[in-house]
Design an enzyme around this catalytic site. Structure first.
Site, PDB file in Angstrom:
ATOM      1  N   SER A  47       0.821  -1.203   0.000  1.00 60.37           N
ATOM      2  CA  SER A  47       0.000   0.000   0.000  1.00 60.37           C
ATOM      3  C   SER A  47       0.859   1.259   0.000  1.00 60.37           C
ATOM      4  CB  SER A  47      -0.990  -0.037   1.166  1.00 60.37           C
ATOM      5  OG  SER A  47      -2.020   0.897   0.961  1.00 60.37           O
ATOM      6  N   ASP A 146      -9.651  -6.877  -2.553  1.00 59.80           N
ATOM      7  CA  ASP A 146      -9.124  -5.627  -2.006  1.00 59.80           C
ATOM      8  C   ASP A 146     -10.168  -4.526  -2.165  1.00 59.80           C
ATOM      9  OD1 ASP A 146      -7.705  -3.287  -1.368  1.00 59.80           O
ATOM     10  OD2 ASP A 146      -5.834  -4.071  -2.187  1.00 59.80           O
ATOM     11  N   HIS A 183      -7.146  -6.362   1.152  1.00 61.56           N
ATOM     12  CA  HIS A 183      -6.038  -5.404   1.187  1.00 61.56           C
ATOM     13  C   HIS A 183      -5.053  -5.876   2.251  1.00 61.56           C
ATOM     14  CE1 HIS A 183      -4.137  -1.592   0.320  1.00 61.56           C
ATOM     15  NE2 HIS A 183      -4.031  -1.342   1.616  1.00 61.56           N
TER      16      HIS A 183
END
Length: 484
Positions: A47, A146, A183
């Site tokens: 991320s 995600d 995620h």
């Protein structure tokens, strides 16, 4: 709404995996120098850490062999320079960062725009020549559950790299998109307390999918490795004082933690040749918030212990005032000093990471022998060819590097059983793409020395995965069998 509260609300949209630390010495010190050539270094991130990994790997492409990108988008996506952003003002970069850079749509992620910006930075000497990107090994990942970073973002990152790889180097990139992870950084552990099921999008952002992401990243970058250590590790996890590497700034001024961490294998401590991999956590993953989960469970240390890798874990910290970074994200929209240097060598956080890397690699020994190409004009067959990973349309091949090889020729055979050359690469991995889903293929690899081809490896057979069914509600999409 108060400005600080507003920013906290917006930045809170950026989530990533968790990081943590095992019990460590109470008094952190400086990093030691090891016999680790800086040109053998690599970086990965999740991320916000993935965005920073791309920034660092692009700015310092002359020393970075490969980049692992988990749920990240393209270089300079936020286009951040607050002072010159007259249209959207102070909030423009963070709106882009938490909007189009994470959610898309694809039409808002103009790859030509990003490559033009990178070209301009390279022309100005603010980042290394972009021709270096053609030799880097690139791993990208998007889990179809995600719900934080949509597929448009890593798609754009893939296109950014393909622009510089060109057709001739396409095998350096592997992109995994058919796992039902949320995620997260993805691991093999099952039913580990404190970790998530595969489709989760929540703290600690480590999902148990039966998929060894750390090992796949390292092998895609370096070629096939020795098996990981599944028992007690012989290496040591150390803390160090990050303020030694942020000067003239304090860590607080850069939203960095007071301490960072490094896992050092026993043989590296004893002077053996080693390599450094930089592992960057994402937002809400600093050790103060999460504890030991990323360092302990991401999986890098077990591979490092048997393959002479030093794993560097720099740390951010939450900062509610100035710089405003309440979720401990890495700086990928210029929150530190509000200029566009955050994507360059002079970016404060990039400089700090580079200083840490310099410290670890400062003890490299002088080589005692080199290949005499006039006397040795042959190479052996590559050993250990295996399928490192597979998607619906790609298979990632890895093998043990061959001493003296300058390149490797990769051949594939389909249903007609006729082998055809599909590419050449300099390193011991190849991402073969454009394949048919649920189809078996065979491959073989031969080493090249200055244009002369050696004998072929043994063949390996691998089958591409099925294509996931469409699902418009990430986080609730069915997770199919991983099987790898």
């Amino acid at each position: 709404m108060h400005v600080t509260m507003l920013r906290q609300h917006v930045v809170g949209l950026i989530c990533a995996m968790a990081v943590g630390i095992s019990p460590l010495a109470a008094q952190p010190s400086a990093l030691r120098s090891y016999n680790a050539p800086i040109g053998e270094s690599s970086v990965s991130g999740i991320s916000s850490g993935a965005f920073m990994a791309i920034q660092f790997g692009t700015a310092w492409s002359s020393i970075i062999k490969g980049v692992g990108v988990v749920a990240g988008g393209p270089y300079w996506c936020a286009e951040a320079n607050y002072w010159s952003d007259f249209i959207t003002g102070y909030w423009g970069p963070i709106w882009r960062a938490t909007g189009q850079c994470m959610k898309g749509p694809a039409s808002d992620l103009n790859i030509k725009h990003f490559t033009n910006q990178a070209d301009a930075k390279a022309s100005a000497g603010e980042i290394d020549p972009l021709s270096n990107l053609a030799r880097q090994k690139i791993y990208l990942f998007h889990g179809y559950n995600d719900a934080v970073v949509y597929k448009a973002a890593p798609d754009a990152a893939a296109e950014f790299y393909r622009h510089y790889l060109g057709d001739g180097k396409r095998g350096n990139l592997f992109y995994q998109t058919v796992l039902g992870a949320g995620h997260s950084f993805v691991v093999t552990k099952q039913n580990e307390a404190g970790l998530n099921d595969c489709s989760a999008n929540k703290d600690p952002y480590i999902d148990q999918c039966g998929y060894d992401q750390a090992g796949i990243i390292l092998q895609h970058i370096y070629g096939r490795l020795n098996p990981l250590n599944r028992g007690q590790l012989a290496g040591t996890l150390k803390s160090f004082d990050q303020s030694l590497y942020t000067r003239p700034h304090t860590p607080d001024e850069l939203s960095l933690g007071d301490k960072g961490y490094a896992f050092v294998p026993q043989d590296c401590e004893q002077g053996a040749p080693c390599r450094v991999h930089v592992a960057l956590h994402g937002c809400k993953q600093d050790v103060d918030q999460i504890g030991p989960k990323f360092v302990d469970y991401a999986g890098y240390n077990a591979w490092a212990d048997t393959n002479s890798f030093i794993i560097l874990y720099p740390q951010t910290k939450p900062h509610s005032y100035w710089p405003t970074n309440p979720d401990a994200c890495w700086d990928w929209w210029s929150y530190v000093n509000h200029t566009d240097d955050y994507v360059t060598k002079s970016g404060p956080q990039i400089k700090a990471i580079k200083a840490m890397l310099d410290a670890l690699t400062g003890g490299t020994a002088t080589p005692t022998a080199t290949l005499d190409s006039e006397n040795d004009q042959s190479v052996s067959a590559p050993q250990g060819l295996t399928a490192n990973d597979a998607s619906d349309s790609s298979v990632d091949l890895v093998w043990f590097p061959v001493s003296g090889a300058t390149t490797y020729k990769v051949q594939r055979a389909g249903a007609d059983r006729a082998f055809q050359t599909v590419g050449e690469v300099a390193g011991a991995s190849f991402g073969d793409s454009g394949l048919t889903p649920q189809t078996a293929f065979r491959w073989r690899v031969s080493a090249m020395l200055n244009g002369t081809e050696g004998p072929a490896s043994e063949e390996v057979i691998a089958t591409t995965r099925s294509r996931p069914l469409p699902c418009n509600d990430p986080g609730s999409c069915p997770v199919g069998p991983i099987g790898r």
